[in-house]
Design a protein around this motif. Structure first.
Motif, short mmCIF file in Angstrom:
data_model
loop_
_atom_site.label_atom_id
_atom_site.label_comp_id
_atom_site.label_asym_id
_atom_site.label_seq_id
_atom_site.Cartn_x
_atom_site.Cartn_y
_atom_site.Cartn_z
N LEU A 24 0.80 -1.02 0.10
CA LEU A 24 -0.02 0.17 -0.17
C LEU A 24 0.85 1.36 0.18
O LEU A 24 0.37 2.30 -0.75
CB LEU A 24 -0.94 0.15 1.21
CG LEU A 24 -2.00 -0.92 1.17
CD1 LEU A 24 -2.71 -0.91 2.58
CD2 LEU A 24 -3.27 -0.86 0.19
N GLU A 25 2.16 1.27 0.73
CA GLU A 25 2.93 2.37 0.82
C GLU A 25 3.52 2.69 -0.59
O GLU A 25 3.55 3.85 -0.89
CB GLU A 25 4.02 1.98 1.61
CG GLU A 25 5.08 3.13 1.77
CD GLU A 25 6.10 2.75 2.74
OE1 GLU A 25 6.42 1.71 2.79
OE2 GLU A 25 6.79 3.83 3.22
N GLY A 26 3.79 1.53 -1.14
CA GLY A 26 4.23 1.53 -2.89
C GLY A 26 3.28 2.28 -3.65
O GLY A 26 3.75 2.79 -4.76
N GLY A 27 1.99 2.00 -3.51
CA GLY A 27 1.06 2.67 -4.23
C GLY A 27 0.71 2.02 -5.55
O GLY A 27 0.11 2.52 -6.46
N ASP A 28 1.34 0.87 -5.87
CA ASP A 28 1.18 0.19 -6.96
C ASP A 28 0.21 -1.15 -6.94
O ASP A 28 0.04 -1.93 -6.40
CB ASP A 28 2.45 -0.59 -7.24
CG ASP A 28 2.57 -1.32 -8.83
OD1 ASP A 28 1.58 -1.15 -9.39
OD2 ASP A 28 3.31 -2.29 -8.79
N LYS A 51 -5.58 -5.89 -7.26
CA LYS A 51 -5.00 -5.84 -5.78
C LYS A 51 -6.24 -5.23 -4.73
O LYS A 51 -6.10 -5.22 -3.53
CB LYS A 51 -3.82 -4.97 -5.74
CG LYS A 51 -2.65 -6.02 -6.06
CD LYS A 51 -1.20 -5.19 -6.31
CE LYS A 51 -0.22 -6.18 -6.80
NZ LYS A 51 1.21 -5.42 -6.66
N THR A 52 -7.20 -4.30 -5.47
CA THR A 52 -8.02 -3.71 -4.58
C THR A 52 -9.02 -4.40 -3.95
O THR A 52 -9.76 -4.13 -3.13
CB THR A 52 -8.68 -2.41 -5.61
OG1 THR A 52 -9.19 -3.25 -6.63
CG2 THR A 52 -7.90 -1.48 -5.89
N VAL A 53 -9.06 -5.80 -4.74
CA VAL A 53 -9.88 -6.73 -4.19
C VAL A 53 -9.04 -7.71 -3.24
O VAL A 53 -9.78 -8.15 -2.26
CB VAL A 53 -10.56 -7.73 -5.32
CG1 VAL A 53 -11.39 -8.89 -4.72
CG2 VAL A 53 -11.53 -6.69 -6.32
N LEU A 54 -7.95 -7.99 -3.57
CA LEU A 54 -7.01 -9.09 -2.97
C LEU A 54 -6.77 -8.58 -1.43
O LEU A 54 -6.79 -9.24 -0.51
CB LEU A 54 -5.79 -9.46 -3.73
CG LEU A 54 -5.03 -10.25 -3.20
CD1 LEU A 54 -5.68 -11.75 -3.35
CD2 LEU A 54 -3.54 -10.62 -4.12
#
Length: 491
Positions: free
Chosen positions: A224-228, A389-392
């Motif tokens: 999340l910090e990486g924003g990818d 990733k928004t689901v995972l």
């Protein structure tokens, strides 16, 4: 030997039932998904599922978790081959030659060799586990508490190799794990330690919330910090699979790597990643075509996968016979054993042979199911990498919270999991490894308890007057010192 085959046949009879087969199949599917999902390691996959085994019988629970462990090591190779994104640390080596094969339009060749090498490696590791764990367990029964203390120290000294160039940070992390282990009631004297009057600290920190926080949540926070949040796309290519003659040409590489992986896996702290790297290096040195390595060599893929899969059997040997975890995943399995009131160690072979040999038999079946599912489901497993990733991430977070609460139905454990998650994220941010903390938490209790028992039985000199204890302490000192000396020479 007669008892071994008799117990093994009893174990095979049990696991050939409908429920055990379905449990193993479910575990293999979950393991492949966990391994193929970047960010989810085998230890994370096992840790996330531990709380959901509470209602299961100990045998079925262990069968499920070990099946996940085995399959996750293979699953990591799928994304390593197809999109050059290793799903597990050990599959990094698979990507060296697997991804170049994909770029050449031959992902099926790499996936096929990876699958067969993983299966053969897993079976060889299991056979060595079956035939050598029993004698080793009987030998370990003769151990004095001084020897157990020396073994625990040996396990702790592997942080030097675990940390590599960051051995100081690994050492600090292991010491922190030992410190965490002192919180709660003293196991010998019953004195309250570092509880500050809070009753919920009397039992100390539960291992599972710590594991989930340090491994699963910290990884989410880091990403999340990486924003990818981009979703990986599978590279196009014709699914050409290896022929029988291709596999036959690789037999020596697969066999050699499988034996090496098992042996390396036995040593606590070594693990699948080191096994894969060393086996790959040896395969390259003895190959007739070393120049092909790194450019799409099937030998390279076979060496890496044979070694990392066989290391599972090797890592289970010290776990089951001595109660010493050989890897991060087996550290999680120790927690699972204790949850089901099973104490890992030599006594387990005597007190619960049905569970142990049911587990050993399930390892053989799990590898066969892995071969079948891997062969027919390769394209399906690749689809896992396309989950947004928004689901995972929310899914993993929810499972982590539920899993932590389920340990003791305690909100304190949920809070501890979150704190460990944030703490793990901070550690990763500053390149501190989190695995040594678990090593310290698990081995700390073994070291402390047996240290006190040994002194009570033989005084302070007992560690040096018993040859085996002295020998293990010398080996432990060498295990700690050699990586440091090598690191100093490289500077």
């Amino acid at each position: 030997m007669t008892d071994l085959f008799g117990n093994l046949i009893d174990g095979l009879t049990f696991v050939m039932g409908v429920i055990p087969i379905l449990t193993i199949t479910l575990g293999v599917i979950m393991g492949i998904v966990a391994g193929a999902t970047p960010g989810l390691s085998p230890s994370m996959g096992v840790a996330l599922l531990v709380p959901f085994t509470y209602a299961m019988s100990p045998t079925l629970a262990l069968i499920l978790l070990v099946a996940i462990y085995i399959a996750a090591n293979y699953g990591g190779s799928i994304t390593a081959v197809t999109i050059n994104a290793p799903g597990t640390p050990s599959s990094v080596v698979t990507a060296f030659d697997g991804y170049p094969l994909t770029k050449k339009g031959k992902p099926g060749m790499a996936l096929g060799v990876s699958l067969v090498a993983s299966t053969v490696g897993g079976i060889i590791g299991t056979l060595i586990l079956i035939f050598f764990s029993g004698p080793l367990a009987k030998f370990a029964l003769k151990f004095h508490p001084a020897e157990y203390f020396a073994l625990a120290i040996f396990g702790l000294t592997t942080v030097a190799s675990l940390g590599g160039k960051n051995w100081i940070k690994a050492f600090i992390a292991a010491m922190f794990g030992l410190l965490l282990n002192t919180v709660g009631i003293d196991p010998i004297s019953g004195v309250s330690r570092f509880t500050f009057g809070f009753s919920f600290l009397y039992d100390g920190f539960a291992l599972i919330p710590a594991l989930i926080g340090l491994f699963a949540l910290s990884e989410i926070f880091k990403q999340l910090e990486g924003g990818d949040f981009s979703t990986q796309q599978v590279a196009p290519g014709k699914q050409e699979w290896p022929t029988t003659s291709t596999y036959w040409k690789l037999k020596n590489t697969i066999m050699r790597s499988s034996f090496m992986g098992t042996i390396i896996g036995i040593f606590p702290g070594a693990g699948a990643t080191i096994a894969a790297f060393i086996s790959y290096d040896v395969a390259k040195r003895v190959s007739k075509h070393p120049e092909a390595f790194g450019k799409g060599s099937l030998e390279g893929v076979a060496a890496a996968e044979g070694a990392n899969s066989s290391s599972v059997g090797g890592a289970l040997i010290p776990l089951l016979t001595l109660g010493i975890p050989g890897s991060a995943s087996t550290a999680v399995l120790i927690g699972a054993l204790m949850i089901h009131d099973l104490t890992p160690g030599p006594q387990l072979f005597i007190s619960n042979p049905d569970i142990i040999y049911g587990l050993l038999a399930s390892l053989l079946i799990a590898n066969v199911i892995l071969l079948i599912l891997g062969f027919f489901g390769a394209r399906l497993w690749i689809k896992v990498t396309t989950i947004p990733k928004t689901v995972l991430f929310p899914l993993i977070f929810a499972v982590s919270i539920i899993g932590s609460f389920a340990v003791r139905n305690s909100f304190f454990d949920v809070a501890a999991c979150l704190v460990f998650g944030v703490f793990g994220w901070l550690l990763r941010r500053y390149n501190y490894p989190v695995a040594p903390i678990i090593l310290g938490m698990v081995l700390g209790n073994i070291a402390e308890t047996n240290f006190i028992r040994a002194i009570m039985m033989g005084g302070w000199t007992v560690f040096f007057t018993r040859p085996m204890s002295l020998g293990m302490l010398v080996v432990a000192a060498a295990s700690f010192a050699v990586p440091l000396i090598q690191a100093r020479k490289q500077k």
